[in-house]
Design a protein around this motif. Structure first.
Motif, PDB file in Angstrom:
ATOM      1  N   TRP A 278       0.816  -1.214   0.000  1.00  0.00           N
ATOM      2  CA  TRP A 278       0.000   0.000   0.000  1.00  0.00           C
ATOM      3  C   TRP A 278       0.853   1.269   0.000  1.00  0.00           C
ATOM      4  N   LEU A 279       2.067   1.176   0.504  1.00  0.00           N
ATOM      5  CA  LEU A 279       2.945   2.346   0.531  1.00  0.00           C
ATOM      6  C   LEU A 279       3.265   2.835  -0.878  1.00  0.00           C
ATOM      7  N   GLY A 280       3.118   1.946  -1.853  1.00  0.00           N
ATOM      8  CA  GLY A 280       3.369   2.336  -3.237  1.00  0.00           C
ATOM      9  C   GLY A 280       2.387   3.380  -3.740  1.00  0.00           C
ATOM     10  N   MET A 281       1.265   3.525  -3.048  1.00  0.00           N
ATOM     11  CA  MET A 281       0.292   4.543  -3.442  1.00  0.00           C
ATOM     12  C   MET A 281       0.863   5.950  -3.302  1.00  0.00           C
ATOM     13  N   ILE A 282       1.896   6.077  -2.473  1.00  0.00           N
ATOM     14  CA  ILE A 282       2.568   7.382  -2.344  1.00  0.00           C
ATOM     15  C   ILE A 282       3.131   7.801  -3.697  1.00  0.00           C
ATOM     16  N   ASP A 283       3.786   6.846  -4.375  1.00  0.00           N
ATOM     17  CA  ASP A 283       4.363   7.131  -5.690  1.00  0.00           C
ATOM     18  C   ASP A 283       3.294   7.262  -6.765  1.00  0.00           C
ATOM     19  N   PHE A 284       2.102   6.840  -6.449  1.00  0.00           N
ATOM     20  CA  PHE A 284       0.997   6.917  -7.397  1.00  0.00           C
ATOM     21  C   PHE A 284       0.260   8.249  -7.283  1.00  0.00           C
ATOM     22  N   ILE A 285       0.175   8.756  -6.066  1.00  0.00           N
ATOM     23  CA  ILE A 285      -0.616   9.964  -5.808  1.00  0.00           C
ATOM     24  C   ILE A 285       0.215  11.241  -5.864  1.00  0.00           C
ATOM     25  N   LEU A 286       1.419  11.210  -5.274  1.00  0.00           N
ATOM     26  CA  LEU A 286       2.236  12.423  -5.204  1.00  0.00           C
ATOM     27  C   LEU A 286       2.537  13.057  -6.563  1.00  0.00           C
ATOM     28  N   PRO A 287       2.911  12.285  -7.590  1.00  0.00           N
ATOM     29  CA  PRO A 287       3.173  12.917  -8.889  1.00  0.00           C
ATOM     30  C   PRO A 287       1.962  13.671  -9.428  1.00  0.00           C
ATOM     31  N   LEU A 288       0.768  13.118  -9.190  1.00  0.00           N
ATOM     32  CA  LEU A 288      -0.451  13.777  -9.654  1.00  0.00           C
ATOM     33  C   LEU A 288      -0.691  15.077  -8.890  1.00  0.00           C
ATOM     34  N   ILE A 289      -0.403  15.061  -7.591  1.00  0.00           N
ATOM     35  CA  ILE A 289      -0.564  16.275  -6.783  1.00  0.00           C
ATOM     36  C   ILE A 289       0.388  17.364  -7.266  1.00  0.00           C
ATOM     37  N   PHE A 290       1.647  16.986  -7.511  1.00  0.00           N
ATOM     38  CA  PHE A 290       2.633  17.950  -8.000  1.00  0.00           C
ATOM     39  C   PHE A 290       2.202  18.527  -9.349  1.00  0.00           C
ATOM     40  N   ALA A 291       1.689  17.657 -10.224  1.00  0.00           N
ATOM     41  CA  ALA A 291       1.297  18.106 -11.560  1.00  0.00           C
ATOM     42  C   ALA A 291       0.076  19.021 -11.506  1.00  0.00           C
ATOM     43  N   VAL A 292      -0.921  18.641 -10.693  1.00  0.00           N
ATOM     44  CA  VAL A 292      -2.149  19.434 -10.597  1.00  0.00           C
ATOM     45  C   VAL A 292      -1.896  20.757  -9.880  1.00  0.00           C
ATOM     46  N   ALA A 293      -1.166  20.698  -8.774  1.00  0.00           N
ATOM     47  CA  ALA A 293      -0.945  21.901  -7.964  1.00  0.00           C
ATOM     48  C   ALA A 293       0.114  22.824  -8.565  1.00  0.00           C
ATOM     49  N   GLY A 294       1.187  22.225  -9.083  1.00  0.00           N
ATOM     50  CA  GLY A 294       2.289  23.048  -9.571  1.00  0.00           C
ATOM     51  C   GLY A 294       2.403  23.153 -11.073  1.00  0.00           C
ATOM     52  N   GLY A 295       1.682  22.287 -11.787  1.00  0.00           N
ATOM     53  CA  GLY A 295       1.764  22.316 -13.242  1.00  0.00           C
ATOM     54  C   GLY A 295       3.130  21.921 -13.763  1.00  0.00           C
ATOM     55  N   ASN A 296       3.817  21.036 -13.015  1.00  0.00           N
ATOM     56  CA  ASN A 296       5.152  20.617 -13.433  1.00  0.00           C
ATOM     57  C   ASN A 296       5.378  19.145 -13.103  1.00  0.00           C
ATOM     58  N   LYS A 297       6.499  18.622 -13.585  1.00  0.00           N
ATOM     59  CA  LYS A 297       6.858  17.224 -13.346  1.00  0.00           C
ATOM     60  C   LYS A 297       8.029  17.139 -12.365  1.00  0.00           C
ATOM     61  N   TRP A 298       7.992  17.981 -11.352  1.00  0.00           N
ATOM     62  CA  TRP A 298       9.097  18.034 -10.396  1.00  0.00           C
ATOM     63  C   TRP A 298       9.297  16.691  -9.707  1.00  0.00           C
ATOM     64  N   PHE A 299       8.209  16.033  -9.375  1.00  0.00           N
ATOM     65  CA  PHE A 299       8.326  14.728  -8.721  1.00  0.00           C
ATOM     66  C   PHE A 299       9.053  13.742  -9.626  1.00  0.00           C
ATOM     67  N   CYS A 300       8.626  13.658 -10.873  1.00  0.00           N
ATOM     68  CA  CYS A 300       9.234  12.712 -11.814  1.00  0.00           C
ATOM     69  C   CYS A 300      10.717  13.011 -12.024  1.00  0.00           C
ATOM     70  N   ASN A 301      11.054  14.291 -12.075  1.00  0.00           N
ATOM     71  CA  ASN A 301      12.434  14.681 -12.367  1.00  0.00           C
ATOM     72  C   ASN A 301      13.363  14.605 -11.165  1.00  0.00           C
ATOM     73  N   HIS A 302      12.807  14.698  -9.956  1.00  0.00           N
ATOM     74  CA  HIS A 302      13.663  14.775  -8.778  1.00  0.00           C
ATOM     75  C   HIS A 302      13.394  13.719  -7.704  1.00  0.00           C
ATOM     76  N   MET A 303      12.166  13.213  -7.620  1.00  0.00           N
ATOM     77  CA  MET A 303      11.818  12.357  -6.491  1.00  0.00           C
ATOM     78  C   MET A 303      11.420  10.933  -6.867  1.00  0.00           C
TER      79      MET A 303
END
Length: 207
Positions: free
Chosen positions: A45-70
């Motif tokens: 279930w901890l894998g959901m962190i990697d499933f949800i966080l990128p979407l939050i970064f993209a929706v809130a920040g309009g960028n792929k910062w998670f994908c590029n750095h985290m």
């Protein structure tokens, strides 16, 4: 020794001394995640962190910062491919980065995710029984009974864990294969999460 060589050595020394931010070590998290899921599937279930966080970064920040750095998985491919020389370093076929392949793979991946959620619902509704196995490449069932016995949680929680762990492990194996055959982070060119966040960013930037 020439001044040029001295400057190059000083530059390399500064790079080595540079304090690396904590998120550059998230490749360790990828290893820990699969190790935990190997012994107890509920940790999947901890894998959901990697499933949800990128979407939050993209929706809130309009960028792929998670994908590029985290992205710990992308970092793991880099460490194995570049640092440990496990990659051929060859360019991948152009079709892997094509729009039709990326969105086609995303559609396939989400279909498999939906199937996993449906199986979880069946266990929740009592229409199906808990299957203590993971499915590699959406085809091959591998017994995984040792990873779950009994817990305070209902069976559907474990069923989701087995299904999600299967998705995470399968996608990682695909990433390792293309890493070995081509460049280190070839997986990132058609990663379903990367495709989704890219689409979200494009929509955000149009606003």
């Amino acid at each position: 020794m020439t001044n040029k060589n001295i400057k190059q050595k000083e530059t390399k020394r500064k790079i080595l001394k540079r304090k690396r931010p904590w998120y550059e070590y998230l490749w360790i998290w990828s290893i820990v995640y699969f190790a935990l899921g190997f012994f107890n599937i509920l940790f999947a279930w901890l894998g959901m962190i990697d499933f949800i966080l990128p979407l939050i970064f993209a929706v809130a920040g309009g960028n792929k910062w998670f994908c590029n750095h985290m992205c710990g998985r992308g970092q793991l491919f880099w460490v194995l491919g570049r640092n440990l020389k496990c990659s051929r370093g060859k360019s991948a076929p152009k079709w892997m980065a094509s729009k039709w392949f990326r969105y086609g793979f995303l559609a396939f991946f989400m279909t498999m995710f939906g199937s996993m959620v449906f199986q979880t619902y069946q266990v929740f509704a009592g229409a199906g029984s808990l299957g203590k196995a993971i499915k590699l490449f959406w085809t091959f069932k591998v017994p995984w009974k040792w990873a779950y016995t009994n817990s305070v949680f209902p069976d559907w929680v474990a069923q989701f864990g087995f299904g999600f762990y299967s998705l995470m492990l399968t996608s990682t194996l695909i990433g390792l294969i293309v890493m070995a055959l081509y460049k280190e982070r070839t997986w990132c060119t058609f990663c379903p999460m990367g495709t989704m966040t890219q689409g979200i960013c494009k929509l955000k930037n149009k606003e």
